[in-house]
Motif scaffolding. Structure first.
Motif, mmCIF file in Angstrom:
data_model
loop_
_atom_site.group_PDB
_atom_site.id
_atom_site.type_symbol
_atom_site.label_atom_id
_atom_site.label_comp_id
_atom_site.label_asym_id
_atom_site.label_seq_id
_atom_site.Cartn_x
_atom_site.Cartn_y
_atom_site.Cartn_z
ATOM 1 N N GLY A 99 -29.738 -6.617 38.497
ATOM 2 C CA GLY A 99 -31.017 -6.067 38.934
ATOM 3 C C GLY A 99 -32.221 -6.789 38.370
ATOM 4 O O GLY A 99 -33.359 -6.384 38.594
ATOM 5 N N GLY A 100 -32.001 -7.852 37.614
ATOM 6 C CA GLY A 100 -33.130 -8.594 37.066
ATOM 7 C C GLY A 100 -33.850 -7.883 35.940
ATOM 8 O O GLY A 100 -35.066 -8.013 35.793
ATOM 9 N N TYR A 101 -33.090 -7.147 35.128
ATOM 10 C CA TYR A 101 -33.689 -6.363 34.048
ATOM 11 C C TYR A 101 -33.605 -7.075 32.697
ATOM 12 O O TYR A 101 -32.781 -7.969 32.484
ATOM 13 N N VAL A 102 -34.448 -6.620 31.782
ATOM 14 C CA VAL A 102 -34.529 -7.167 30.428
ATOM 15 C C VAL A 102 -34.432 -6.012 29.437
ATOM 16 O O VAL A 102 -35.044 -4.957 29.647
ATOM 17 N N SER A 103 -33.666 -6.204 28.355
ATOM 18 C CA SER A 103 -33.606 -5.224 27.272
ATOM 19 C C SER A 103 -33.842 -5.929 25.949
ATOM 20 O O SER A 103 -33.381 -7.065 25.745
ATOM 21 N N VAL A 104 -34.548 -5.241 25.043
ATOM 22 C CA VAL A 104 -34.890 -5.820 23.739
ATOM 23 C C VAL A 104 -34.691 -4.765 22.650
ATOM 24 O O VAL A 104 -34.940 -3.577 22.863
ATOM 25 N N ILE A 105 -34.246 -5.210 21.486
ATOM 26 C CA ILE A 105 -34.144 -4.350 20.309
ATOM 27 C C ILE A 105 -34.612 -5.151 19.097
ATOM 28 O O ILE A 105 -34.368 -6.362 19.014
ATOM 29 N N SER A 106 -35.304 -4.492 18.158
ATOM 30 C CA SER A 106 -35.903 -5.209 17.037
ATOM 31 C C SER A 106 -35.994 -4.314 15.808
ATOM 32 O O SER A 106 -36.120 -3.085 15.922
ATOM 33 N N GLN A 107 -35.928 -4.923 14.631
ATOM 34 C CA GLN A 107 -36.178 -4.216 13.381
ATOM 35 C C GLN A 107 -36.859 -5.167 12.394
ATOM 36 O O GLN A 107 -36.519 -6.352 12.324
ATOM 37 N N THR A 108 -37.813 -4.632 11.630
ATOM 38 C CA THR A 108 -38.510 -5.388 10.590
ATOM 39 C C THR A 108 -38.164 -4.826 9.226
ATOM 40 O O THR A 108 -38.123 -3.604 9.043
ATOM 41 N N VAL A 109 -37.866 -5.717 8.267
ATOM 42 C CA VAL A 109 -37.654 -5.315 6.872
ATOM 43 C C VAL A 109 -38.748 -5.974 6.031
ATOM 44 O O VAL A 109 -39.034 -7.156 6.191
ATOM 45 N N ASN A 110 -39.373 -5.175 5.173
ATOM 46 C CA ASN A 110 -40.529 -5.642 4.412
ATOM 47 C C ASN A 110 -40.191 -5.895 2.949
ATOM 48 O O ASN A 110 -39.295 -5.262 2.385
ATOM 49 N N ASN A 111 -40.925 -6.835 2.339
ATOM 50 C CA ASN A 111 -40.786 -7.120 0.909
ATOM 51 C C ASN A 111 -39.328 -7.367 0.536
ATOM 52 O O ASN A 111 -38.784 -6.766 -0.388
ATOM 53 N N TYR A 112 -38.679 -8.261 1.279
ATOM 54 C CA TYR A 112 -37.229 -8.436 1.163
ATOM 55 C C TYR A 112 -36.871 -9.284 -0.051
ATOM 56 O O TYR A 112 -37.385 -10.399 -0.210
ATOM 57 N N GLY A 192 -39.362 -11.751 -1.246
ATOM 58 C CA GLY A 192 -40.452 -10.804 -1.070
ATOM 59 C C GLY A 192 -41.144 -10.885 0.277
ATOM 60 O O GLY A 192 -42.150 -10.206 0.497
ATOM 61 N N HIS A 193 -40.615 -11.674 1.191
ATOM 62 C CA HIS A 193 -41.239 -11.817 2.501
ATOM 63 C C HIS A 193 -40.833 -10.683 3.443
ATOM 64 O O HIS A 193 -39.889 -9.928 3.179
ATOM 65 N N ASP A 194 -41.543 -10.571 4.556
ATOM 66 C CA ASP A 194 -41.215 -9.624 5.618
ATOM 67 C C ASP A 194 -40.466 -10.375 6.721
ATOM 68 O O ASP A 194 -40.883 -11.471 7.126
ATOM 69 N N PHE A 195 -39.357 -9.782 7.203
ATOM 70 C CA PHE A 195 -38.527 -10.427 8.222
ATOM 71 C C PHE A 195 -38.360 -9.506 9.424
ATOM 72 O O PHE A 195 -38.304 -8.281 9.289
ATOM 73 N N LYS A 196 -38.245 -10.119 10.593
ATOM 74 C CA LYS A 196 -38.083 -9.364 11.839
ATOM 75 C C LYS A 196 -36.938 -9.952 12.651
ATOM 76 O O LYS A 196 -36.950 -11.140 12.983
ATOM 77 N N LEU A 197 -35.936 -9.119 12.954
ATOM 78 C CA LEU A 197 -34.838 -9.528 13.829
ATOM 79 C C LEU A 197 -35.087 -8.954 15.221
ATOM 80 O O LEU A 197 -35.346 -7.758 15.366
ATOM 81 N N THR A 198 -34.991 -9.806 16.249
ATOM 82 C CA THR A 198 -35.216 -9.374 17.623
ATOM 83 C C THR A 198 -34.138 -9.962 18.522
ATOM 84 O O THR A 198 -33.824 -11.151 18.436
ATOM 85 N N LEU A 199 -33.571 -9.121 19.382
ATOM 86 C CA LEU A 199 -32.591 -9.560 20.375
ATOM 87 C C LEU A 199 -33.080 -9.189 21.764
ATOM 88 O O LEU A 199 -33.450 -8.044 22.016
ATOM 89 N N LEU A 200 -33.074 -10.170 22.665
ATOM 90 C CA LEU A 200 -33.381 -9.949 24.077
ATOM 91 C C LEU A 200 -32.171 -10.354 24.904
ATOM 92 O O LEU A 200 -31.586 -11.413 24.685
ATOM 93 N N ALA A 201 -31.777 -9.498 25.854
ATOM 94 C CA ALA A 201 -30.722 -9.819 26.817
ATOM 95 C C ALA A 201 -31.286 -9.597 28.212
ATOM 96 O O ALA A 201 -31.994 -8.614 28.451
ATOM 97 N N THR A 202 -30.974 -10.515 29.139
ATOM 98 C CA THR A 202 -31.571 -10.405 30.470
ATOM 99 C C THR A 202 -30.612 -10.824 31.579
ATOM 100 O O THR A 202 -29.817 -11.758 31.425
#
Length: 252
Positions: A99-112, A192-202
């Motif tokens: 159907g031409g759709y996109v899904s995304v999920i993400s999480q950020t961890v701070n001061n790692y 001590g940095h902030d990191f963000k994991l993101t996954l996109l599937a389409t």
């Protein structure tokens, strides 16, 4: 009294810092997406390389799901258990539905401050079209503090759009026959940095071909394969303890 108050204040700050560095429901063992931000939308023919995963994080996604152990409904035994470890993983996009759709999920961890970041993924992308419009996936682990992306995986189901991680099946899907384990070692330059994991599937841009990806094991250590994670083990322990108590009461 003043020293005690100062000690409690410092302790609270230390505890807050440790909590900030942790992952929330990183293996989906709560059976939901607590701690994660999700989203979805229509691809509208957009080229894969031009897609911005964060643009889809709108809080709604009816095509993705937290899943339980078993075989993938499209690839069957060609792929391993769709749960890498414990009792759940997350499937971004619906398996085999187009159907031409996109899904995304993400999480950020701070001061790692831990030594590593791990996560695992498993993918099935139905082949067709050019690299720009084929079904595909994007995984990014960004260092928000440094402003770079130390882990980036962009794959399309076009000819030449994948690497040796993938195999082409007889049904036209490019798939990973094993869970792909990613690791980022946190050296002194990233402490001590902030990191963000993101996954996109389409799905593909023209809408007729499917793409979906499983995600699991986002945390500071790589979990053992198909072994319940600590939260699950704790619940099992409580259950066994309760069973023992019940038996002792009956014996009495």
């Amino acid at each position: 009294m003043k020293k005690s108050a100062l000690f409690l204040a410092l302790s609270a700050l230390a505890t807050g810092s440790a909590f900030a560095a942790s992952f929330v429901n990183g293996g989906f063992e709560d059976g939901n997406t607590n701690g994660w931000t999700i989203g979805s939308g229509s691809r509208n023919g957009q080229n894969l390389a031009a897609m911005n995963p964060s643009a889809y994080l709108n809080g709604t996604d009816t095509r993705s799901a937290v899943v339980s152990p078993g075989l993938d409904p499209i690839m069957g035994s060609l792929m391993p258990n769709i749960v890498y470890s414990g009792n759940h993983s997350y499937r971004a996009q619906d398996a085999g539905i187009v159907g031409g759709y996109v899904s995304v999920i993400s999480q950020t961890v701070n001061n790692y401050t831990d030594a590593n970041i791990f996560f695992a993924w498993l993918a099935a992308l139905e082949g067709a079209h050019s690299a720009a419009q084929a079904a595909g996936m994007i995984i990014q682990l960004q260092d928000l503090t440094a402003g770079d992306t130390p882990i980036s995986r962009v794959y399309s189901a076009a000819s030449g759009g994948v690497d040796a991680r993938f195999t082409l099946a007889g049904n036209g899907y490019y798939y990973t026959s094993q869970w792909q384990i990613e690791q980022l070692a946190i050296d002194t330059s990233r402490q001590g940095h902030d990191f963000k994991l993101t996954l996109l599937a389409t799905d593909c841009g023209p809408t007729g071909h499917s793409g979906y990806v499983y995600l699991d094991g986002f945390g500071a250590v790589t979990p053992p394969v198909n072994v319940p994670e600590p939260a699950t083990l704790a619940l099992m322990g409580l259950g066994l303890a309760g069973l023992g108590l019940s038996r002792r009461r009956k014996a009495a």
